[in-house]
Design a protein around this motif. Structure first.
Motif, PDB file in Angstrom:
ATOM      1  N   LYS A  67      99.347 -31.379 -20.548  1.00  0.00           N
ATOM      2  CA  LYS A  67      99.365 -30.454 -19.194  1.00  0.00           C
ATOM      3  C   LYS A  67     100.482 -31.121 -18.283  1.00  0.00           C
ATOM      4  O   LYS A  67     101.235 -30.652 -17.570  1.00  0.00           O
ATOM      5  CB  LYS A  67      98.094 -30.561 -18.774  1.00  0.00           C
ATOM      6  N   ILE A  91      95.041 -33.607 -24.402  1.00  0.00           N
ATOM      7  CA  ILE A  91      95.198 -32.272 -23.751  1.00  0.00           C
ATOM      8  C   ILE A  91      95.872 -32.354 -22.177  1.00  0.00           C
ATOM      9  O   ILE A  91      96.730 -31.655 -21.697  1.00  0.00           O
ATOM     10  CB  ILE A  91      93.978 -31.537 -23.802  1.00  0.00           C
ATOM     11  N   SER A  92      95.404 -33.383 -21.522  1.00  0.00           N
ATOM     12  CA  SER A  92      96.065 -33.680 -20.431  1.00  0.00           C
ATOM     13  C   SER A  92      97.248 -34.126 -20.326  1.00  0.00           C
ATOM     14  O   SER A  92      98.085 -33.828 -19.432  1.00  0.00           O
ATOM     15  CB  SER A  92      94.780 -34.557 -19.253  1.00  0.00           C
ATOM     16  N   ALA A  93      97.829 -34.864 -21.380  1.00  0.00           N
ATOM     17  CA  ALA A  93      99.257 -35.546 -21.545  1.00  0.00           C
ATOM     18  C   ALA A  93      99.738 -34.184 -21.563  1.00  0.00           C
ATOM     19  O   ALA A  93     101.326 -34.047 -21.071  1.00  0.00           O
ATOM     20  CB  ALA A  93      99.329 -36.271 -22.730  1.00  0.00           C
ATOM     21  N   THR A 102      92.414 -36.822 -23.605  1.00  0.00           N
ATOM     22  CA  THR A 102      93.577 -37.333 -22.905  1.00  0.00           C
ATOM     23  C   THR A 102      94.677 -36.700 -23.513  1.00  0.00           C
ATOM     24  O   THR A 102      95.873 -36.603 -22.576  1.00  0.00           O
ATOM     25  CB  THR A 102      93.784 -39.067 -23.217  1.00  0.00           C
TER      26      THR A 102
END
Lengths: 311, 423, 284
Positions: free
Chosen positions: B102, B98-100, B96
C-alpha cells in the motif's frame, strides 16, 4: 454511572479527528494504516477490559484474535459464506475458546495465568502449522472477500465498531461490573467471602473480551484478505499489551490511543529504512521509561485537571 | 548563590518527561508524514521494491536492482526517462507486507513493483496488488499458487509475473531428475531419505518428488518434515540413519541450513546429502560455518559459469560493487529491471495494459538462462532443448570452492564423497 | 535409547542454565526479566565477535563475553529496571523493550544470517555406541558444574544466605542490614552470566541469529513456572522434564510435535498444580 460531559466531548472530538484524517491526507495508504490501527485498537481495548481491570494479565490474547480470523477464513473460503456471517461466527468461536481455556485456568493469577493463556495461543499456532493441509500452513488462508469494498467505507465501519465496543466496555467498566472486577484484583478471597460469584465475573469478563477480540479478528481477516498463523504468535499478544501499556492500563479508552499511536509509529518510521524497528524500539523504551503510567490516559486526565474540567 | 535550584525550578515544566516524550513522538510522526509526501518527479519511472530489507535476500535484491538501474540509466533510461527505485520493508510478516504494497502503490505511486521473498507474504499481497492495478514482478517466492489466478481471473490478476525462481512444481521435476539421473544413475545409490522443512511450498513439492523418484526406480525409505525453527537435528538424523537410506535429499529454505550442515559434519553422518538448500546458495555459506558444508550438493540457479553471455559479467560486477557473491533473488531482480525496461520501450509508454502485453512476449537472455513466460506469467524452466533457468547442482569442496557436478553438460568437477565416508 | 538419554541430558542442561538464572532473579528481585534470552544471545554473539574480529583465543573470548554480558545485565538492572520497581508489568515491559533494541542492534551490526561460534571441542566422541559431538558434551558438563557451583554458593556462603534472605522476605532482610540493592545487582550479574555461558556453549551447535532470544525466554518462562517460581531445584527438575520430553517426542514421533507436547504439558501442569513443583504459592 454515566460519563461526565467533558469525557463525551473529548471522545467526540477524537472520533471527529480520526474521521477527518483520511479526508485531509487523501491517501489509500494512510487509510490502510489507520484501519489496521483501529482494529488493533479493538484488540487493545478488549484486553484492557479483562486484564486491565482484573489484573490477570493475559499473554495469549492472540488466541481469540486468531480464532476469530481463522473462523472468518474458513467460513468465507471453504464454506463460501458471505463476509457478514463471519463476524457473529467469529464471536461464537472465540467465546467457545474462552470457555475452553478460561474454565480450567480460573484459579490462576499473575505469571501463572499469563503463561497458561500464552500456552493456549502457542498450541493453536502449532496446530495450524501441523495440519497444513486444511489450514494452509504457513501461507495461511488466502482469497477472502472484503467486507466492504470501499477503503474509506471499511475504515469508517471499523472506526464505528471501535467506538461502539469502547463505549460498551467503558460503560461496563464504570458500572458495578467494573467495581467487582477491580475488587477481584484487589482481594479475591474477600470478594468470595462477601458472597460475590467471583467465578462468574472472571469467566464473563474473559468471554466478553474474547468475543469482541474475535470479531476484530474476523474484521481483520476480511480487510487484509488473508489469514496467517502469525496472528496467533506471542509477538501479537505482546504488541497488544504494549499498546495498552502506552495507552494507560485499566482506562479502557487509553489503549485506543496507544494502539493508533504505535501502529502509526511503526508505519511512519519507514523512512528510516533498515533502522525502522531500531528507532521504534528506542522510542518504546523512552515511553516506557519516562512515562510508565502511559501516554494517552494520564495525559487526558492531566489536561482535564489543569483546565479544571472535572475528574 | 547557587543558581542550580533556580534553574531547576524555572525549567520544571519544560523538563517534564511526558512533554518531551510527546514532543519526540510527535516529531517522529511528523517526519514520517511529511517525508512520505513523495517528491516524485514526473520524469522518472519509479520502481517499487517490496523486500525483506533486513535479510540477505533483501540486500541482494536491492543491490542487483541498483546495478541494473544504473546500466539502463547510463544508456539514457527508458523512453528518455530515468529509472528510480523506492524500497519498502515487507519483512516475513504478511501484515507488514500488505502495508508495504500500500505504501508503494498508494503513497509512493510507483509504476511497477519488483521484489518478493516469502511465498506467504506474496500470496497475502496479491489481492492488494491487483486492487492497485500495478504490475508485479516476483523475484523470490516459489509457490505455484502465486500465479494460479493469472489464468483463472485474468482481468484482475494479469499484473502478476514471476521472473524467478522457477516455481516449486518445476523445482520438484528438476529435483527428480537429480535423484534419478545423478544419485541413482551415477552414484548408484537407490535408497534415499527425503527431508524437508515444514513450509507449504515444500509440502507441495515433496509428493511430486517422491512419486517421480519412485517411478525412476529409487527407494524412498523415509520422508521427514521438520519445523523451520528446529535447531537440533539429532532426532531427525537418527531417524534417517535408522531408515537405511544411503543419500539424504533435503529441501531447505528458511530453515537453519547452517546448523544442519554443521551438525551433519560434526556428527560425521554416514551419508552425503544434497538438494534444494537456499541458504547454501550464499557465497559465504561454507566459510561462515567453518567449512563444515564441504561435501554438500546444493541446487543453485546460477553460479559463476558461462550459462549465458550475461552470467559471468553479472557475477563479476556484483562482486566488484558489493564484495559479496549474489543470492538467487539478485538474478531475478537484475533481470526483472531489464525485462521491464525493454517491455516499456517496446510498448512505447508506461501504460499498464500495454506493458503487460509486451511483458507476455518477453524472450530475454538473463543471468540464469533465457527468460520467457508461460500462460500463467510464470517463468519457463529449462529443458533438454530450451535454455531456460534450471537447477545446477554444485558441491562444496575443500577451500570452500564450488564445483558444478550435475547436469553433466555443465560439470566442472566430479563428485567427491565427504572425507569420512568410505566408498 | 542411550542416544535419547544423552541428547536429552544436553538439552536439559542448556535449559537448566537458562531457567536457573531466570528463576533466581525472579525469586530474589521479583523481576520477570524478558531480556534474559538477550543475555543468551549476547553470550553467543560475544564469543563470535571476539574470536572473529579480535582474533582472541576462544577461552579468553568466552570469558570476556560472559563478563561483559554480566556487566550489561547489572547496568540494565540499575538504570532501567530499578526505577520501575513499583510495577511488575512495568519491569516486564521495559525488559522486553531492551530485548527488542538489542535484537535490532544485532541485526544492524551482524546481519540476519547465521554466525559461526567456534566450539571448544570439535571432535566427536562415542559413548556406548552413540556418537555425540564434543561441544554438546562440554555444554552438559559445564552446565552441571556451573549450576552445582551456584547451588553450593547459595547454600554455603554468607553472600548466598543473604540472597536466600532477600528472596524470602526482602523487607525483613533489609532490617537485618542486608543491602538489597547490592544483592539485586549481584544476582542479576550471576543470572546474566549463566545465560551468557549457555549462549557461548550452545552457540556452536544451535542457532545464532538476532532473533535467537525469543524462543529460549518462552521456554525458560515455562520451565520456571512449572518448577515453581523462585525455586532452583524446581527449575532444574522442570528443565530435565522439558528437555527429555522434547527429545523423546522428537525421536519417537516427529520434531513438528515437540513444541506442542511441551506446551501442552506446561498447560496441564498449570491447571493441575499451579504453584509448580516446589512453588510456595500460586500468586504473590
Amino acid at each position: 454511572m454515566f460519563r461526565k460531559p467533558v469525557d463525551l466531548v473529548g471522545a467526540a472530538a477524537f472520533l471527529a479527528f480520526m474521521a477527518a484524517l483520511p479526508l485531509v491526507f487523501r491517501s489509500n495508504y494512510l487509510i490502510g494504516v489507520l484501519t489496521v490501527s483501529v482494529i488493533y485498537g479493538i484488540w487493545a481495548v478488549t484486553w484492557d477490559f479483562m486484564s486491565g481491570l482484573t489484573g490477570r494479565e493475559n499473554f495469549g490474547h492472540s488466541l481469540f484474535i486468531g480464532v476469530g480470523a481463522y473462523t472468518a477464513g474458513f467460513m468465507n473460503t471453504t464454506f463460501g459464506m458471505p463476509g457478514w456471517w463471519s463476524l457473529p461466527a467469529a464471536m461464537v468461536m472465540a467465546v467457545l475458546f474462552a470457555l475452553l481455556i478460561g474454565l480450567p485456568t480460573l484459579r490462576l493469577k499473575g505469571p501463572y495465568f499469563a503463561l497458561a493463556m500464552l500456552s493456549g495461543a502457542v498450541i493453536m499456532q502449532r496446530l495450524m502449522l501441523i495440519f497444513w493441509e486444511h489450514t494452509g500452513g504457513e501461507e495461511g488462508i488466502n482469497g477472502l472477500t472484503p467486507l466492504i469494498r470501499n477503503q474509506l467505507g471499511f475504515y469508517y465501519f471499523a472506526l464505528a465498531t471501535l467506538a461502539a465496543i469502547t463505549a460498551l466496555l467503558l460503560a461496563l467498566a464504570r458500572s458495578h461490573w467494573g467495581l467487582i472486577l477491580r475488587a477481584i484484583r484487589g482481594d479475591e478471597a474477600t470478594c468470595q467471602a462477601a458472597g460475590i460469584n467471583v467465578t462468574f465475573y472472571k469467566i464473563a469478563s474473559l468471554t466478553i473480551s474474547a468475543a469482541f477480540a474475535g470479531a476484530g479478528g474476523a474484521m481483520y481477516a476480511h480487510y487484509q484478505l488473508q489469514v496467517s498463523p502469525q496472528l496467533f504468535a506471542v509477538v501479537t499478544s505482546i504488541t497488544i499489551i504494549t499498546m495498552v501499556y502506552v495507552g494507560g492500563m485499566a482506562s479502557i479508552y487509553g489503549p485506543v490511543g496507544g494502539a493508533i499511536l504505535l501502529v502509526l509509529l511503526t508505519e511512519l518510521l519507514r523512512n528510516f529504512g533498515e533502522w525502522r524497528l531500531m528507532v521504534y524500539s528506542c522510542v518504546l523504551i523512552a515511553i516506557l521509561f519516562f512515562v510508565p503510567g502511559g501516554l494517552v490516559a494520564p495525559t487526558w486526565r492531566r489536561i482535564k485537571a489543569a483546565r479544571g474540567w472535572g475528574p | 548563590m547557587n543558581p542550580l535550584p533556580v534553574v531547576l525550578n524555572a525549567t520544571r515544566r519544560l523538563r517534564r518527561p511526558t512533554l518531551w516524550t510527546l514532543a519526540a513522538v510527535g516529531a517522529m510522526l511528523g517526519f514520517g508524514l511529511a517525508a512520505g509526501e513523495a517528491s516524485a518527479q514526473a520524469k522518472t519511472i519509479r520502481i517499487g521494491v517490496p523486500t525483506a530489507m533486513q535479510l540477505q535476500v533483501g540486500r541482494d535484491t536491492q543491490d542487483a536492482m541498483k546495478m541494473a538501474i544504473d546500466e539502463v540509466n547510463a544508456k539514457g533510461g527508458v523512453l528518455g526517462r530515468k529509472l528510480e527505485m523506492v524500497v519498502a520493508d515487507e519483512t516475513e510478516n504478511p501484515e507488514t507486507g500488505i502495508s508495504a504494497i500500500k505504501k508503494l502503490t498508494a503513497d509512493e505511486k510507483v509504476d511497477v513493483l519488483i521484489g518478493g521473498y516469502t511465498s506467504g507474504v506474496t500470496l497475502a499481497q496479491l489481492p492488494h496488488i491487483s486492487a492497485a492495478k500495478t504490475i508485479y514482478l516476483n523475484v523470490g517466492s516459489a509457490s505455484p499458487s502465486t500465479n494460479a489466478k493469472v489464468k483463472t481471473d485474468y482481468d484482475n490478476y494479469k499484473y502478476i509475473f514471476r521472473v524467478g525462481p522457477i516455481n516449486a512444481a518445476h523445482q520438484a521435476r528438476q529435483m527428480t531428475g537429480f535423484v534419478s539421473g545423478f544419485v541413482k544413475g551415477e552414484l548408484g545409490l537407490s535408497k534415499i531419505a527425503i527431508v524437508g522443512e515444514n513450509a507449504k511450498w515444500v509440502q507441495d513439492l515433496v509428493p511430486l518428488l517422491k512419486k517421480g523418484a519412485t517411478d525412476a526406480g529409487a527407494d524412498v525409505r523415509t520422508t521427514e518434515f521438520f519445523d523451520s525453527q528446529t535447531s537440533d537435528f539429532s532426532p531427525l538424523f537418527s531417524k534417517v540413519k535408522d531408515s537405511g537410506a544411503q543419500y539424504m535429499v533435503v529441501i531447505l529454505s528458511h530453515a537453519s541450513s547452517d546448523i544442519f550442515a554443521k551438525q551433519w559434519h560434526d556428527a560425521q553422518f554416514p551419508m552425503p546429502y544434497g538438494g534444494i538448500d537456499v541458504k547454501s546458495m550464499d557465497g559465504d555459506f561454507c566459510e561462515r560455518i567453518g567449512a563444515k558444508s564441504v561435501g554438500e550438493m546444493a541446487a543453485n540457479f546460477a553460479v559463476r559459469a558461462p550459462l549465458t553471455p550475461k552470467t559471468i559479467p553479472f557475477f563479476d560486477e556484483f562482486r566488484k560493487r558489493t564484495n559479496r557473491a549474489p543470492v538467487y533473488t539478485a538474478f531475478g531482480a537484475y533481470d526483472a529491471v531489464h525485462i521491464y525496461a525493454e517491455a516499456v520501450a517496446r510498448a512505447g509508454s508506461t501504460d499498464t495494459d500495454a506493458v503487460i502485453k509486451q511483458l507476455e512476449k518477453t524472450s530475454y537472455v538473463g543471468v540464469p538462462g533465457t527468460i520467457e513466460f508461460d500462460d500463467t506469467h510464470d517463468v519457463k524452466p529449462g529443458t533438454a532443448t530450451y535454455k531456460g533457468p534450471s537447477f545446477l547442482f554444485a558441491q562444496w569442496r575443500d577451500g570452500c570452492k564450488r564445483e558444478v557436478v550435475h547436469p553433466k553438460e555443465l560439470r566442472t568437477a566430479d563428485f567427491v564423497y565427504p572425507s569420512w565416508i568410505k566408498k | 535409547m542411550l542416544e535419547i538419554l544423552i541428547v536429552g541430558a544436553v538439552s536439559s542442561a542448556i535449559y537448566a542454565m537458562l531457567a536457573v538464572g531466570f528463576t533466581l532473579i525472579f525469586g530474589v528481585a521479583r523481576i520477570l526479566n524478558l531480556a534474559h534470552g538477550t543475555f543468551y544471545a549476547l553470550g553467543a554473539y560475544g564469543a563470535y565477535f571476539f574470536t572473529s574480529s579480535f582474533k582472541l583465543p576462544l577461552l579468553l573470548a568466552a570469558l570476556l563475553a560472559v563478563a561483559l554480558v554480566a556487566a550489561f545485565g547489572i547496568a540494565v538492572e540499575r538504570v532501567l529496571i530499578r526505577p520501575m520497581r513499583k510495577s511488575q508489568l512495568a519491569m516486564l515491559m521495559i525488559t522486553l523493550a531492551v530485548a527488542l533494541v538489542v535484537e535490532q542492534a544485532l541485526f544492524l551490526t551482524f546481519g540476519s544470517e547465521y554466525r559461526n561460534v567456534p566450539a571448544f571441542v570439535d571432535a566427536k566422541f562415542t559413548i556406548g555406541g552413540v556418537s555425540i559431538g564434543g561441544a554438546r558434551l562440554l555444554a552438559l558438563g559445564v552446565g552441571v558444574v556451573l549450576i552445582g557451583a551456584l547451588w553450593l554458593f547459595i547454600q554455603h556462603t554468607r553472600m548466598g544466605s543473604a540472597i536466600l534472605a532477600i528472596s524470602q522476605d526482602a523487607e525483613a532482610a533489609q532490617y537485618m542490614g542486608i543491602p538489597s540493592d547490592r544483592i539485586f545487582a549481584l544476582v542479576m550479574g550471576i543470572s546474566a552470566a549463566l545465560a551468557a555461558a549457555a549462549g557461548v556453549l550452545a552457540g556452536p551447535f544451535l542457532t545464532v541469529q538476532p532473533t535467537m532470544w525469543l524462543l529460549p525466554i518462552v521456554k525458560a518462562f515455562a520451565i520456571v513456572v512449572v518448577g515453581g517460581l523462585g525455586s532452583i531445584p524446581g527449575s532444574i527438575l522442570a528443565a530435565l522434564m522439558l528437555g527429555y520430553a522434547e527429545t523423546i517426542v522428537g525421536y519417537l514421533i516427529s520434531t513438528s510435535w515437540t513444541e506442542i507436547v511441551s506446551v501442552a504439558a506446561t498447560l496441564l501442569m498449570l491447571v493441575v498444580r499451579p504453584a509448580g513443583f516446589f512453588g510456595r504459592r500460586a500468586s504473590f
